[in-house]
Design an enzyme around this catalytic site. Sequence first.
Site, mmCIF file in Angstrom:
data_model
loop_
_atom_site.group_PDB
_atom_site.id
_atom_site.type_symbol
_atom_site.label_atom_id
_atom_site.label_comp_id
_atom_site.label_asym_id
_atom_site.label_seq_id
_atom_site.Cartn_x
_atom_site.Cartn_y
_atom_site.Cartn_z
ATOM 1 N N ASN A 93 3.901 -7.287 7.729
ATOM 2 C CA ASN A 93 2.750 -6.399 6.904
ATOM 3 C C ASN A 93 2.595 -7.209 5.767
ATOM 4 O O ASN A 93 1.437 -6.840 4.822
ATOM 5 C CB ASN A 93 3.613 -5.059 6.748
ATOM 6 C CG ASN A 93 2.754 -4.271 5.323
ATOM 7 O OD1 ASN A 93 1.896 -3.957 5.405
ATOM 8 N ND2 ASN A 93 3.452 -4.404 4.352
ATOM 9 N N SER A 148 -6.702 -6.083 9.077
ATOM 10 C CA SER A 148 -7.613 -5.360 8.100
ATOM 11 C C SER A 148 -8.978 -5.194 8.744
ATOM 12 O O SER A 148 -9.421 -6.379 9.594
ATOM 13 C CB SER A 148 -7.630 -6.201 6.780
ATOM 14 O OG SER A 148 -8.715 -5.531 6.064
ATOM 15 N N TYR A 162 -9.863 -13.609 2.140
ATOM 16 C CA TYR A 162 -9.196 -12.719 2.687
ATOM 17 C C TYR A 162 -9.472 -12.385 3.717
ATOM 18 O O TYR A 162 -8.686 -12.263 4.793
ATOM 19 C CB TYR A 162 -9.267 -11.566 1.555
ATOM 20 C CG TYR A 162 -8.295 -10.253 2.058
ATOM 21 C CD1 TYR A 162 -6.981 -10.483 2.460
ATOM 22 C CD2 TYR A 162 -8.938 -9.029 2.138
ATOM 23 C CE1 TYR A 162 -6.377 -9.272 2.573
ATOM 24 C CE2 TYR A 162 -8.102 -7.621 2.340
ATOM 25 C CZ TYR A 162 -7.058 -8.024 2.527
ATOM 26 O OH TYR A 162 -6.327 -6.803 3.167
ATOM 27 N N SER A 165 -8.302 -14.784 6.560
ATOM 28 C CA SER A 165 -7.160 -14.620 6.833
ATOM 29 C C SER A 165 -6.576 -13.781 7.704
ATOM 30 O O SER A 165 -6.050 -14.074 8.821
ATOM 31 C CB SER A 165 -6.196 -14.381 5.569
ATOM 32 O OG SER A 165 -6.334 -13.228 5.014
ATOM 33 N N LYS A 166 -7.418 -12.708 7.830
ATOM 34 C CA LYS A 166 -7.271 -11.581 8.820
ATOM 35 C C LYS A 166 -7.955 -11.848 9.903
ATOM 36 O O LYS A 166 -7.427 -11.313 10.985
ATOM 37 C CB LYS A 166 -7.709 -10.232 8.261
ATOM 38 C CG LYS A 166 -6.900 -9.649 6.713
ATOM 39 C CD LYS A 166 -5.546 -9.655 7.134
ATOM 40 C CE LYS A 166 -4.904 -8.979 5.942
ATOM 41 N NZ LYS A 166 -3.279 -8.734 6.305
HETATM 42 P P1 NDP Z 1 0.685 -3.343 -1.864
HETATM 43 O O1 NDP Z 1 0.281 -4.515 -2.738
HETATM 44 O O2 NDP Z 1 0.984 -2.195 -1.990
HETATM 45 O O3 NDP Z 1 1.869 -4.098 -0.790
HETATM 46 C C1 NDP Z 1 2.006 -5.767 -0.543
HETATM 47 C C2 NDP Z 1 3.245 -5.747 -0.370
HETATM 48 O O4 NDP Z 1 3.376 -7.256 0.036
HETATM 49 C C3 NDP Z 1 4.233 -5.511 -1.280
HETATM 50 O O5 NDP Z 1 5.475 -5.097 -0.794
HETATM 51 C C4 NDP Z 1 4.530 -7.027 -1.752
HETATM 52 O O6 NDP Z 1 5.906 -7.232 -2.270
HETATM 53 C C5 NDP Z 1 4.488 -8.017 -0.443
HETATM 54 N N1 NDP Z 1 4.152 -9.310 -0.789
HETATM 55 C C6 NDP Z 1 3.057 -9.753 -1.131
HETATM 56 N N2 NDP Z 1 3.229 -11.191 -1.253
HETATM 57 C C7 NDP Z 1 4.523 -11.444 -1.158
HETATM 58 C C8 NDP Z 1 5.309 -12.475 -0.969
HETATM 59 N N3 NDP Z 1 4.618 -14.068 -1.462
HETATM 60 N N4 NDP Z 1 6.606 -12.453 -0.671
HETATM 61 C C9 NDP Z 1 7.070 -11.356 -0.273
HETATM 62 N N5 NDP Z 1 6.564 -10.399 -0.307
HETATM 63 C C10 NDP Z 1 5.188 -10.340 -0.728
HETATM 64 O O7 NDP Z 1 -0.424 -3.673 -0.537
HETATM 65 P P2 NDP Z 1 -0.764 -3.015 0.739
HETATM 66 O O8 NDP Z 1 0.324 -2.078 1.093
HETATM 67 O O9 NDP Z 1 -2.280 -2.575 0.698
HETATM 68 O O10 NDP Z 1 -0.746 -4.117 1.949
HETATM 69 C C11 NDP Z 1 0.076 -4.432 3.011
HETATM 70 C C12 NDP Z 1 -0.854 -5.002 4.091
HETATM 71 O O11 NDP Z 1 -1.939 -3.979 4.417
HETATM 72 C C13 NDP Z 1 -1.494 -6.326 3.558
HETATM 73 O O12 NDP Z 1 -1.438 -7.238 4.607
HETATM 74 C C14 NDP Z 1 -2.851 -6.009 3.474
HETATM 75 O O13 NDP Z 1 -3.867 -7.149 3.732
HETATM 76 C C15 NDP Z 1 -3.147 -4.758 4.485
HETATM 77 N N6 NDP Z 1 -4.402 -4.012 4.124
HETATM 78 C C16 NDP Z 1 -4.229 -3.212 3.146
HETATM 79 C C17 NDP Z 1 -5.501 -2.283 3.000
HETATM 80 C C18 NDP Z 1 -5.726 -1.443 1.850
HETATM 81 O O14 NDP Z 1 -6.765 -1.067 1.667
HETATM 82 N N7 NDP Z 1 -4.712 -1.187 1.038
HETATM 83 C C19 NDP Z 1 -6.506 -2.375 3.839
HETATM 84 C C20 NDP Z 1 -6.370 -3.161 5.206
HETATM 85 C C21 NDP Z 1 -5.201 -4.006 5.256
HETATM 86 P P3 NDP Z 1 6.062 -7.855 -3.849
HETATM 87 O O15 NDP Z 1 5.046 -7.793 -4.816
HETATM 88 O O16 NDP Z 1 7.495 -7.172 -4.183
HETATM 89 O O17 NDP Z 1 6.462 -9.278 -3.622
#
Ligand code: NDP
Length: 279
Positions: A93, A148, A162, A165-166
Amino acid sequence: MARFNGKVALVTGSSNGIGRATAILFAQEGAKVTITGRNAQRLEETKQEILKSGVPESHVLAVVTDLTSEKGQDELIDSTIQIFGRLDILVNNAGTAVTDAQGRTGLDQDVSDFDKVMQINMRSVVTLTQKAKKYLIESKGEIVNVSSIVAGPQSQPEMMYYGMSKSALDQFTRSIAISLIPHGVRVNAVSPGYVVTGIVESIGFPPGSFEKLAAYWESHKECIPSGKIGRTIDIANVIAFLADRKLSSYIIGQSIVADGGSTLVMGIQAHDMMAILAS
Ligand code: NDP
């Protein structure tokens, strides 16, 4: 009996957003969960929310690490196996969008942003899945990738890297679904539409920005026909469905769209046909 009793789930990106809601749901439904992210404080918040719902502390393993480092990935898999002894469900995720501070988009956006977004959204998924593979084959487990709606088929000129990547992730889902199903491992994905999470702040916008976007989108039917932006639990429920073999065993290599209808509308539908005809 809870549906994930006896299962072990590893949910990446569970320090916030969709991953957090998913880890909480899995734990509440009986799974032992490994939660992870770089931000220790937010990861602790996830852990506390899980414990608040009555889950024993022995069912939660929190690993602070950067998923883009292979060392971090090894630590994640090794500690999960060491503490819980198995791995049944991998939820890939963690991800982000990476926008340009100067507002450049499309081909004008520096290619270093392409590298960054591919590193976390795609490369880390490939290598973590490689490391998890043997344990998932042992357990005849499940993989759920978080894609996504930006993967397509619509274009994404503002967030091209972005979107790319998806799209790559969707091809990964389809391909490994076919190579792993003979070993008993099922692979699927969810493609969320717009969901209020930390993602907008994580790419540099001030707190409250996603809520502002949400209010606009909810009031424009060409953006979200259902009139309601997604909540993290909406996506967590789809992930749990795809990880639950009793419910979804015949679904292989698919990405299930959960977007309030966003991808079904075309721009022309934003305009009122009856009003045009009456003018
Ligand atoms: P958030 O920013 O709320 O959460 C993202 C999570 O990814 C955090 O826990 C963050 O942890 C972690 N993360 C990011 N980079 C790293 C890294 N280098 N190492 C470890 N952890 C990492 O975003 P979302 O919940 O929205 O995103 C979750 C997924 O859902 C993603 O893949 C996003 O592309 C996808 N998505 C989201 C949508 C939306 O509208 N929100 C729509 C479609 C898809 P930390 O910062 O602690 O490292």
